[in-house]
Design a protein around this motif. Structure first.
Motif, PDB file in Angstrom:
ATOM      1  N   UNK A  47       9.128   9.097  12.280  1.00  0.00           N
ATOM      2  CA  UNK A  47       9.080   9.206  13.735  1.00  0.00           C
ATOM      3  C   UNK A  47      10.211   8.437  14.379  1.00  0.00           C
ATOM      4  N   UNK A  48      10.126   8.272  15.695  1.00  0.00           N
ATOM      5  CA  UNK A  48      11.157   7.530  16.419  1.00  0.00           C
ATOM      6  C   UNK A  48      11.100   6.046  16.134  1.00  0.00           C
ATOM      7  N   UNK A  49       9.889   5.502  15.958  1.00  0.00           N
ATOM      8  CA  UNK A  49       9.758   4.049  15.773  1.00  0.00           C
ATOM      9  C   UNK A  49       9.118   3.636  14.451  1.00  0.00           C
ATOM     10  N   UNK A  50       8.455   4.559  13.761  1.00  0.00           N
ATOM     11  CA  UNK A  50       7.812   4.231  12.488  1.00  0.00           C
ATOM     12  C   UNK A  50       8.113   5.286  11.430  1.00  0.00           C
ATOM     13  N   UNK A  51       8.226   4.815  10.207  1.00  0.00           N
ATOM     14  CA  UNK A  51       8.344   5.705   9.053  1.00  0.00           C
ATOM     15  C   UNK A  51       7.318   5.255   8.024  1.00  0.00           C
ATOM     16  N   UNK A  52       6.689   6.215   7.374  1.00  0.00           N
ATOM     17  CA  UNK A  52       5.688   5.920   6.348  1.00  0.00           C
ATOM     18  C   UNK A  52       6.139   6.598   5.060  1.00  0.00           C
ATOM     19  N   UNK A  53       6.146   5.816   3.969  1.00  0.00           N
ATOM     20  CA  UNK A  53       6.550   6.362   2.684  1.00  0.00           C
ATOM     21  C   UNK A  53       5.588   5.990   1.585  1.00  0.00           C
ATOM     22  N   UNK A  54       5.611   6.787   0.534  1.00  0.00           N
ATOM     23  CA  UNK A  54       4.823   6.461  -0.654  1.00  0.00           C
ATOM     24  C   UNK A  54       5.735   6.485  -1.859  1.00  0.00           C
ATOM     25  N   UNK A  55       5.408   5.626  -2.817  1.00  0.00           N
ATOM     26  CA  UNK A  55       6.257   5.450  -3.993  1.00  0.00           C
ATOM     27  C   UNK A  55       5.389   5.386  -5.237  1.00  0.00           C
ATOM     28  N   UNK A  56       5.786   6.132  -6.252  1.00  0.00           N
ATOM     29  CA  UNK A  56       5.221   5.968  -7.590  1.00  0.00           C
ATOM     30  C   UNK A  56       6.301   5.319  -8.438  1.00  0.00           C
ATOM     31  N   UNK A  57       5.932   4.255  -9.137  1.00  0.00           N
ATOM     32  CA  UNK A  57       6.885   3.520  -9.975  1.00  0.00           C
ATOM     33  C   UNK A  57       6.527   3.762 -11.436  1.00  0.00           C
ATOM     34  N   UNK A  58       7.524   4.171 -12.194  1.00  0.00           N
ATOM     35  CA  UNK A  58       7.360   4.457 -13.617  1.00  0.00           C
ATOM     36  C   UNK A  58       8.226   3.517 -14.441  1.00  0.00           C
ATOM     37  N   UNK A  59       7.723   3.137 -15.591  1.00  0.00           N
ATOM     38  CA  UNK A  59       8.519   2.425 -16.573  1.00  0.00           C
ATOM     39  C   UNK A  59       9.211   3.498 -17.395  1.00  0.00           C
ATOM     40  N   UNK A  60      10.530   3.371 -17.568  1.00  0.00           N
ATOM     41  CA  UNK A  60      11.278   4.413 -18.275  1.00  0.00           C
ATOM     42  C   UNK A  60      10.627   4.713 -19.618  1.00  0.00           C
ATOM     43  N   UNK A  61      10.386   5.996 -19.867  1.00  0.00           N
ATOM     44  CA  UNK A  61       9.779   6.434 -21.111  1.00  0.00           C
ATOM     45  C   UNK A  61       8.265   6.565 -21.060  1.00  0.00           C
ATOM     46  N   UNK A  62       7.630   6.079 -19.984  1.00  0.00           N
ATOM     47  CA  UNK A  62       6.175   6.204 -19.841  1.00  0.00           C
ATOM     48  C   UNK A  62       5.861   7.351 -18.886  1.00  0.00           C
ATOM     49  N   UNK A  63       4.842   8.153 -19.218  1.00  0.00           N
ATOM     50  CA  UNK A  63       4.477   9.289 -18.372  1.00  0.00           C
ATOM     51  C   UNK A  63       3.609   8.880 -17.190  1.00  0.00           C
ATOM     52  N   UNK A  64       2.801   7.866 -17.343  1.00  0.00           N
ATOM     53  CA  UNK A  64       1.898   7.431 -16.288  1.00  0.00           C
ATOM     54  C   UNK A  64       2.571   6.356 -15.436  1.00  0.00           C
ATOM     55  N   UNK A  65       2.334   6.362 -14.115  1.00  0.00           N
ATOM     56  CA  UNK A  65       2.948   5.339 -13.262  1.00  0.00           C
ATOM     57  C   UNK A  65       2.381   3.948 -13.535  1.00  0.00           C
ATOM     58  N   UNK A  66       3.238   2.951 -13.348  1.00  0.00           N
ATOM     59  CA  UNK A  66       2.794   1.569 -13.495  1.00  0.00           C
ATOM     60  C   UNK A  66       2.331   0.998 -12.153  1.00  0.00           C
ATOM     61  N   UNK A  67       2.783   1.616 -11.046  1.00  0.00           N
ATOM     62  CA  UNK A  67       2.375   1.142  -9.716  1.00  0.00           C
ATOM     63  C   UNK A  67       2.473   2.280  -8.708  1.00  0.00           C
ATOM     64  N   UNK A  68       1.702   2.134  -7.631  1.00  0.00           N
ATOM     65  CA  UNK A  68       1.739   3.052  -6.491  1.00  0.00           C
ATOM     66  C   UNK A  68       1.808   2.200  -5.251  1.00  0.00           C
ATOM     67  N   UNK A  69       2.710   2.547  -4.336  1.00  0.00           N
ATOM     68  CA  UNK A  69       2.866   1.759  -3.121  1.00  0.00           C
ATOM     69  C   UNK A  69       2.932   2.667  -1.906  1.00  0.00           C
ATOM     70  N   UNK A  70       2.444   2.138  -0.804  1.00  0.00           N
ATOM     71  CA  UNK A  70       2.551   2.776   0.493  1.00  0.00           C
ATOM     72  C   UNK A  70       3.185   1.765   1.431  1.00  0.00           C
ATOM     73  N   UNK A  71       4.262   2.166   2.095  1.00  0.00           N
ATOM     74  CA  UNK A  71       4.987   1.250   2.987  1.00  0.00           C
ATOM     75  C   UNK A  71       5.213   1.886   4.349  1.00  0.00           C
ATOM     76  N   UNK A  72       5.195   1.051   5.367  1.00  0.00           N
ATOM     77  CA  UNK A  72       5.542   1.463   6.723  1.00  0.00           C
ATOM     78  C   UNK A  72       6.749   0.655   7.169  1.00  0.00           C
ATOM     79  N   UNK A  73       7.705   1.348   7.760  1.00  0.00           N
ATOM     80  CA  UNK A  73       8.914   0.726   8.275  1.00  0.00           C
ATOM     81  C   UNK A  73       8.979   0.895   9.780  1.00  0.00           C
ATOM     82  N   UNK A  74       9.443  -0.140  10.451  1.00  0.00           N
ATOM     83  CA  UNK A  74       9.732  -0.081  11.873  1.00  0.00           C
ATOM     84  C   UNK A  74      11.207   0.264  12.038  1.00  0.00           C
TER      85      UNK A  74
END
Length: 139
Positions: free
Chosen positions: A108-135
């Motif tokens: 948006x004009x003042x906020x952005x919302x993102x999601x992230x899946x973090x993988x360890x190289x060579x692993x199929x399943x994610x090691x972490x999931x994050x949700x972040x909001x930016x101003x």
């Protein structure tokens, strides 16, 4: 919406504005509202036992959303994280780079919302999931 910055421009901006992280991250893929980034894991990222630390995983997620936002809005150094929720789901592989798959869910004009899946190289399943909001600073 189209990209306002290329991967090379994003890396130049990051290294100029945040020299303390120079050489820690790489952009592997960039598209509208999405980015794939890599944490180039070194000794400073490891916790006892040789796996990547939680703060390093957070840093990758945070930088990924930041770069995805900047790619869409242009070089605005004062965009800042206003919220983060992260789930550490499994232990990363020892001494292995981490890869973040990030997508912006809202820009948006003042906020952005993102999601992230973090993988360890060579692993199929994610090691972490994050949700972040930016101003986003006013133009």
């Amino acid at each position: 919406m189209s990209l306002k910055m290329s991967a090379d421009e994003l890396m130049e901006f990051l290294e100029r504005e945040f020299p303390q992280v120079m050489g820690e991250f790489a952009i592997e893929e960039l598209g509208e509202m999405r980015i794939r980034t890599r944490l180039l894991v070194g000794e400073r990222h490891l916790r006892p036992g040789g796996t990547v630390s939680g703060p390093s995983i957070f840093s990758l997620a945070d930088v990924s959303v930041y770069l995805a936002v900047l790619a869409m809005i242009g070089p605005q150094g004062l965009a800042v994280t206003t919220n983060c929720s992260i789930d550490f789901m499994r232990k990363p592989a020892a001494r292995t780079d981490l890869i973040a798959e990030c997508r912006l869910l809202k820009l948006g004009r003042v906020l952005a919302v993102g999601e992230v899946l973090v993988f360890s190289e060579g692993m199929k399943q994610p090691v972490a999931r994050a949700s972040l909001t930016y101003s986003i600073p006013p133009a």
